[in-house]
Design a protein around this motif. Structure first.
Motif, short mmCIF file in Angstrom:
data_model
loop_
_atom_site.label_atom_id
_atom_site.label_comp_id
_atom_site.label_asym_id
_atom_site.label_seq_id
_atom_site.Cartn_x
_atom_site.Cartn_y
_atom_site.Cartn_z
N GLY A 1 5.17 19.89 -15.08
CA GLY A 1 5.99 18.81 -15.65
C GLY A 1 7.13 19.29 -16.53
O GLY A 1 8.12 18.58 -16.70
N VAL A 2 7.00 20.50 -17.07
CA VAL A 2 8.08 21.02 -17.92
C VAL A 2 9.11 21.82 -17.14
O VAL A 2 10.06 22.34 -17.70
CB VAL A 2 7.54 21.89 -19.08
N ILE A 3 8.93 21.90 -15.83
CA ILE A 3 9.87 22.64 -14.99
C ILE A 3 10.74 21.63 -14.23
O ILE A 3 10.22 20.89 -13.38
CB ILE A 3 9.12 23.52 -13.96
N PRO A 4 12.03 21.58 -14.52
CA PRO A 4 12.87 20.58 -13.84
C PRO A 4 12.76 20.61 -12.32
O PRO A 4 12.59 19.55 -11.70
CB PRO A 4 14.29 20.97 -14.31
N TRP A 5 12.79 21.79 -11.70
CA TRP A 5 12.71 21.85 -10.24
C TRP A 5 11.33 21.43 -9.75
O TRP A 5 11.20 20.84 -8.67
CB TRP A 5 13.10 23.23 -9.73
N GLY A 6 10.30 21.70 -10.54
CA GLY A 6 8.96 21.26 -10.18
C GLY A 6 8.84 19.75 -10.25
O GLY A 6 8.24 19.11 -9.38
N THR B 1 4.62 26.07 -26.10
CA THR B 1 5.41 25.97 -24.86
C THR B 1 4.50 25.76 -23.65
O THR B 1 4.96 25.71 -22.53
CB THR B 1 6.21 27.24 -24.60
N MET B 2 3.22 25.69 -23.92
CA MET B 2 2.27 25.65 -22.81
C MET B 2 2.49 24.47 -21.90
O MET B 2 2.89 23.40 -22.30
CB MET B 2 0.84 25.62 -23.35
N GLY B 3 2.18 24.71 -20.66
CA GLY B 3 2.50 23.71 -19.67
C GLY B 3 3.61 24.28 -18.82
O GLY B 3 3.68 24.06 -17.64
N ALA B 4 4.48 25.08 -19.41
CA ALA B 4 5.55 25.73 -18.65
C ALA B 4 4.96 26.87 -17.86
O ALA B 4 4.86 27.98 -18.33
CB ALA B 4 6.64 26.24 -19.59
N SER B 5 4.58 26.57 -16.60
CA SER B 5 3.96 27.60 -15.77
C SER B 5 5.02 28.42 -15.09
O SER B 5 4.74 29.16 -14.17
CB SER B 5 3.12 26.97 -14.67
N ASP B 6 6.27 28.22 -15.53
CA ASP B 6 7.43 28.84 -14.87
C ASP B 6 7.15 30.22 -14.33
O ASP B 6 6.58 31.07 -14.96
CB ASP B 6 8.58 28.95 -15.87
N ALA B 7 7.61 30.38 -13.11
CA ALA B 7 7.43 31.67 -12.47
C ALA B 7 8.68 32.52 -12.65
O ALA B 7 8.87 33.50 -11.99
CB ALA B 7 7.14 31.45 -10.99
N GLU B 8 9.57 32.11 -13.54
CA GLU B 8 10.78 32.93 -13.76
C GLU B 8 10.56 33.86 -14.92
O GLU B 8 10.27 33.45 -16.00
CB GLU B 8 11.98 32.02 -14.06
N ALA C 1 18.61 34.30 -12.39
CA ALA C 1 19.77 33.52 -11.95
C ALA C 1 20.13 32.57 -13.09
O ALA C 1 19.34 31.71 -13.45
CB ALA C 1 19.43 32.75 -10.69
N HIS C 2 21.32 32.76 -13.65
CA HIS C 2 21.72 31.97 -14.81
C HIS C 2 22.27 30.60 -14.38
O HIS C 2 22.41 30.33 -13.20
CB HIS C 2 22.75 32.76 -15.62
N ALA C 3 22.60 29.81 -15.38
CA ALA C 3 23.05 28.44 -15.12
C ALA C 3 24.48 28.41 -14.62
O ALA C 3 25.40 27.92 -15.28
CB ALA C 3 22.90 27.61 -16.40
N VAL D 1 13.18 26.35 -18.72
CA VAL D 1 14.08 25.62 -19.61
C VAL D 1 14.55 26.48 -20.78
O VAL D 1 15.71 26.41 -21.20
CB VAL D 1 13.36 24.35 -20.15
N ALA D 2 13.65 27.35 -21.28
CA ALA D 2 13.97 28.16 -22.45
C ALA D 2 15.17 29.08 -22.21
O ALA D 2 16.02 29.25 -23.08
CB ALA D 2 12.74 28.98 -22.86
N ILE D 3 15.23 29.66 -21.01
CA ILE D 3 16.34 30.59 -20.74
C ILE D 3 17.34 30.00 -19.72
O ILE D 3 18.26 30.68 -19.29
CB ILE D 3 15.82 31.96 -20.24
N ARG D 4 17.14 28.73 -19.36
CA ARG D 4 17.99 28.05 -18.39
C ARG D 4 18.23 28.88 -17.13
O ARG D 4 19.38 29.07 -16.69
CB ARG D 4 19.33 27.63 -19.03
N ALA D 5 17.15 29.39 -16.57
CA ALA D 5 17.23 30.16 -15.33
C ALA D 5 16.92 29.24 -14.16
O ALA D 5 16.10 28.33 -14.27
CB ALA D 5 16.24 31.31 -15.37
N ILE D 6 17.59 29.50 -13.02
CA ILE D 6 17.33 28.71 -11.81
C ILE D 6 15.96 29.09 -11.26
O ILE D 6 15.56 30.25 -11.28
CB ILE D 6 18.43 28.95 -10.75
#
Lengths: 143, 166
Positions: free
Chosen positions: B28-33, B159-166, A97-99, A51-56
């Motif tokens: 939960g903080v990842i929209p696609w998740g 920001t914890m909880g965001a396990s984002d793999a990006e 991958a950007h938004a 969400v922070a960087i709005r990456a896919i």
């Protein structure tokens, strides 16, 4: 075009995307031009991974590329009655991958009797700057 | 040294403890998740467990009702990324460098999928991980994954909880 024309392979690819719930969930579609095809994944907020960087999300891109590769194999293999099953895949995440829209094309590296090797590339602004590359193997016979 | 993710944290807050306290937030903080509906069920240092519930909209084969392989890609990616995050001494973002998935057998129709990931090596810049997806136990696996993650910038505990793999 007469309406009793049997469905072309391009129609079958489009039908496969249309009737696969998860492809619809992703929101992707394919533009078929003869034996070539470009897949399009329009940006949607739900695809975001960070969400922070709005990456896919990388998982969404991986799924998009997997379906693109699968559809490309289906497009050029006349003997298959349904899209091929994946054996394995490797995904290289090269850039964020950007938004915005993602595009992808798949190339068949080797078509064998039972298995085939495919590479699919996803890009956004410039095709020469790939965002993600997928290499996959599919079963194309004997199953 | 603060630029070494394997050295002791300056804040005194371990990523592992933050993850354990915010288990539901990890995906939960990842929209696609959230869209896929997977969640983490347990985190230990460098080891994560999770579940991907079956959902109609995630089906890959409408004739059988089997979940799409691409769902597992995101699920296993996030499990591996979370395992990587939990293995470090400092709270850092990780970005997937590459991910390999092997499909061993089809998932069974209309069944939830369990997942488990471990981070088996951490260097100053890379975390090496592997993961398994199955219905009951790892002995009868649906898919395996191997992923390398680049360790990126420090992350605020907020920001914890965001396990984002990006």
């Amino acid at each position: 075009m007469p309406s009793d024309t049997p469905p072309s392979r391009a129609d079958e690819v489009a039908a496969f995307i249309a009737r696969t719930p998860f492809a619809q969930e992703l929101g992707m579609h394919c533009e078929v031009m003869g034996d070539e095809m470009t897949a399009v994944l329009p940006f949607q907020d739900k695809l975001i991974g960070n969400v922070a960087i709005r990456a896919i999300h990388g998982g969404a891109i991986g799924a998009f590329l997997e379906i693109t590769a699968m559809a490309q194999v289906f497009l050029v293999t006349e003997h298959l009655t349904r899209p091929p099953r994946p054996i394995n895949l490797t995904i290289d995440y090269l850039r964020q991958a950007h938004a915005k829209h993602l595009y992808a094309r798949a190339t068949i590296t080797k078509m064998g009797r039972r298995m085939c090797s495919v590479q699919a590339v996803a890009w956004q602004d410039e095709k020469s700057k790939p965002v993600t590359i997928l290499m996959a193997h599919f079963m194309v016979g004997g199953d | 040294m603060s630029d070494d993710p394997t050295s002791a944290p300056e804040s005194g807050v371990l990523p592992l403890r933050l993850m354990q306290e915010n288990l539901d937030m990890i995906s939960g903080v990842i929209p696609w998740g959230r869209r896929l509906g997977f969640r983490m069920t347990r985190v230990e240092k460098g080891h994560v467990w999770g579940v991907q519930p079956w959902k109609e909209r995630l089906v890959g084969d409408p004739d059988t009702g089997v979940i799409h392989g691409g769902v597992l890609t995101a699920f296993l990616d996030n499990l591996c990324g979370t395992a990587a995050g939990s293995a470090m001494e400092q709270l850092r973002y990780v970005a997937t460098l590459d991910l390999r998935i092997d499909y061993m057998r089809p998932a069974e129709p209309r069944r939830d999928i369990l997942g488990e990931a471990e981070c088996y090596h951490v260097t100053r810049s890379i975390c090496f991980t592997r993961a398994w997806a199955f219905h009951e136990t790892r002995d009868k696996v649906i898919a395996t994954a191997a992923g390398a993650f680049a360790i990126t910038k420090p992350r605020a505990p907020s920001t914890m909880g965001a396990s984002d793999a990006e």
